[in-house]
Scaffold this active site. Structure first.
Site, mmCIF file in Angstrom:
data_model
loop_
_atom_site.group_PDB
_atom_site.id
_atom_site.type_symbol
_atom_site.label_atom_id
_atom_site.label_comp_id
_atom_site.label_asym_id
_atom_site.label_seq_id
_atom_site.Cartn_x
_atom_site.Cartn_y
_atom_site.Cartn_z
ATOM 1 N N ASN A 149 4.381 -4.183 -0.787
ATOM 2 C CA ASN A 149 4.425 -2.929 -1.535
ATOM 3 C C ASN A 149 5.525 -2.888 -2.581
ATOM 4 O OD1 ASN A 149 5.602 -2.919 1.252
ATOM 5 N ND2 ASN A 149 6.729 -1.201 0.380
ATOM 6 N N GLN A 178 -1.815 -1.932 0.655
ATOM 7 C CA GLN A 178 -1.656 -2.078 -0.803
ATOM 8 C C GLN A 178 -2.738 -2.964 -1.412
ATOM 9 O OE1 GLN A 178 0.438 -0.555 -2.852
ATOM 10 N NE2 GLN A 178 1.768 0.398 -1.333
ATOM 11 N N GLY A 199 -5.656 6.248 3.065
ATOM 12 C CA GLY A 199 -6.419 6.936 2.017
ATOM 13 C C GLY A 199 -5.641 7.333 0.779
ATOM 14 N N HIS A 200 -4.362 7.703 0.954
ATOM 15 C CA HIS A 200 -3.652 8.231 -0.228
ATOM 16 C C HIS A 200 -3.239 7.140 -1.208
ATOM 17 C CE1 HIS A 200 0.780 7.564 0.679
ATOM 18 N NE2 HIS A 200 0.264 7.318 1.849
ATOM 19 N N CYS A 324 9.209 5.049 0.956
ATOM 20 C CA CYS A 324 9.805 5.487 2.222
ATOM 21 C C CYS A 324 11.232 5.006 2.398
ATOM 22 C CB CYS A 324 8.941 5.041 3.394
ATOM 23 S SG CYS A 324 8.678 3.304 3.390
HETATM 24 C C1 LIG Z 1 2.060 -2.000 2.768
HETATM 25 C C2 LIG Z 1 2.165 -0.631 3.360
HETATM 26 N N1 LIG Z 1 1.884 -0.466 4.656
HETATM 27 C C3 LIG Z 1 1.934 0.746 5.251
HETATM 28 C C4 LIG Z 1 2.283 1.867 4.539
HETATM 29 C C5 LIG Z 1 2.332 3.205 5.234
HETATM 30 O O1 LIG Z 1 1.258 3.992 4.825
HETATM 31 P P1 LIG Z 1 1.258 5.590 4.973
HETATM 32 O O2 LIG Z 1 2.106 6.116 3.850
HETATM 33 O O3 LIG Z 1 -0.175 5.969 4.827
HETATM 34 O O4 LIG Z 1 1.811 5.903 6.311
HETATM 35 C C6 LIG Z 1 2.596 1.742 3.177
HETATM 36 C C7 LIG Z 1 3.021 2.914 2.388
HETATM 37 O O5 LIG Z 1 3.710 2.794 1.396
HETATM 38 C C8 LIG Z 1 2.517 0.458 2.569
HETATM 39 O O6 LIG Z 1 2.787 0.288 1.276
#
Ligand SMILES: Cc1ncc(COP(=O)(O)O)c(C=O)c1O
Length: 381
Positions: A149, A178, A199-200, A324
């Site tokens: 990501n 991703q 989904g988002h 995050c």
């Molecule tokens: C590679 C990857 N895995 C997992 C997630 C977590 O997804 P969610 O935001 O739907 O919890 C993300 C979110 O940025 C991500 O980029």
């Protein structure tokens, strides 16, 4: 507004929101209820599952609806580790996982599991040879992020799948959050047992996702209660969210077909433009082993928040690291693991596109950068 933070989240499609509202209003029954409102809601859920399954190339019963990527990764990793611990307590992952996997593995280590974290090279890829060396008779799970990501580095899922085919007792989980609709992966041909999507990240609504669980695999559930989602995930189903997920996946898959090369062109344009700016170093690669929607770069010595604020004042939206972890002031764990050094890892910025990002938006971004970076460098000197 120039929105270049699509890896953090995407804007939901209008049609997706319409689906969400329509289903919320007209099919508000609980799918577990026996009356006709319940049955109608159940039909919507079944249809949504069929659509998602078809687009993923799997069976409907292999799709477990979740609240997103974090839940999918937790359910896959803990679910396999706890359910199959009598067979072995060794797990394999990489040092560049998203926090939702990485922290899950840390928790499992505290519970007595042994985790091998595969290192990556400067381009952010694991070595197949190291994976082969790490596999043991007590290994129960290999869980890897597909597209990183922060950098867009895409792991060679086909090659990994081929290796794991020789280890039928080892489960293979892919964090495809991703990658989906940007870098296709065939779940059935690549020996993938579990696969997380959210989904988002493809114009759906937040709090929606799915975990593919190959037929016959058992998982220890994270949520106990009712018998929803094949008992893997108790709780009244988010029917409008899942209808929206199906709609978003269908629309994004169609867009990906129509506009295959668009992201590659945007990426090339952004990289070319950034390379012309003194003081900017591009950290991510382009080509087959990288996703086309992410570019990562650094302004060594600079505080990325300063450039992000300067861009934000001009309504250009970009990110430091992943959404995050962007509020943590530490250097990027991912870039450190790639061996790019503290200065680059501390000053990293990510831009990320959607199929709707326009060429002119990249040109405008580069123009703003050409104005702002020299000012920033002057203050630093
Ligand atoms: C590679 C990857 N895995 C997992 C997630 C977590 O997804 P969610 O935001 O739907 O919890 C993300 C979110 O940025 C991500 O980029």
């Amino acid at each position: 507004m120039i929105y270049l933070d699509n890896s953090a989240t995407t804007k939901p499609y209008k049609e997706v929101l319409e689906t969400y509202v329509t289903v919320s209003e007209q099919y508000f029954g609980n799918p577990s209820s026996l009356h006709s409102l319940g049955l109608e809601a159940e039909k919507v859920l079944t249809k949504s599952r069929e659509v998602v399954a078809k687009l993923l190339g799997v069976q409907s019963k292999e799709v477990i609806f979740t609240s997103g990527g974090t839940e999918g990764n937790n359910l896959a990793i803990k679910g396999i580790a706890l359910e199959h611990s009598s067979r072995g307590k060794h797990l394999i992952t990489s040092v560049i996982e998203h926090a939702s996997s990485y922290e899950t593995f840390s928790e499992l280590e505290k519970k007595g599991f042994e985790v091998t974290y595969l290192p990556v090279n400067q381009s952010g890829h694991i070595s197949i040879e190291e994976l082969k060396r790490a596999l043991r008779s007590d290994t129960v799970l290999v869980s890897l992020i597909h597209v990183n990501n922060e950098t867009g580095a895409a792991q060679p899922i086909e090659e990994i799948g081929k290796v794991l085919k020789e280890y039928p007792k080892v489960f293979f989980h892919v964090d495809h959050v991703q990658g989906i609709t940007k870098v296709p992966v065939h779940l059935k041909n690549n020996h993938i047992d579990l696969c997380t999507i959210s989904g988002h990240k493809f114009h759906g609504v937040k709090g929606t996702g799915a975990l593919y669980v190959r037929e016959g695999i058992t998982l220890s559930p994270m949520l106990h209660g009712g018998v929803q989602e094949a008992r893997f995930r108790a709780g009244t189903e988010n029917v409008p969210g899942m209808a929206a997920l199906a709609k978003a996946l269908r629309m994004s898959t169609d867009k990906a077909q129509e506009r295959k090369d668009h992201l590659i062109q945007l990426q090339q344009k952004a990289v070319n433009g950034l390379q012309e700016i003194d003081g900017v170093v591009v950290n991510s690669g382009i080509g087959d082993r990288h996703a086309p929607h992410i570019v990562n770069f650094s302004i060594p010595g600079a505080k990325p928040e300063v450039i992000i604020q300067a861009l934000s004042h001009q309504q250009v939206y970009v990110s430091t690291k992943s959404a995050c972890s962007s509020k943590l002031s530490s250097p990027s764990r991912i870039l450190m693991e790639m061996g790019l050094g503290n200065k680059r890892a501390e000053s990293a910025i990510r831009i990320s596109f959607s199929y709707d990002t326009k060429n002119e938006e990249i040109e405008a971004f580069i123009k703003v950068m050409k104005k702002e970076v020299p000012k920033l460098l002057q203050v630093m000197r």
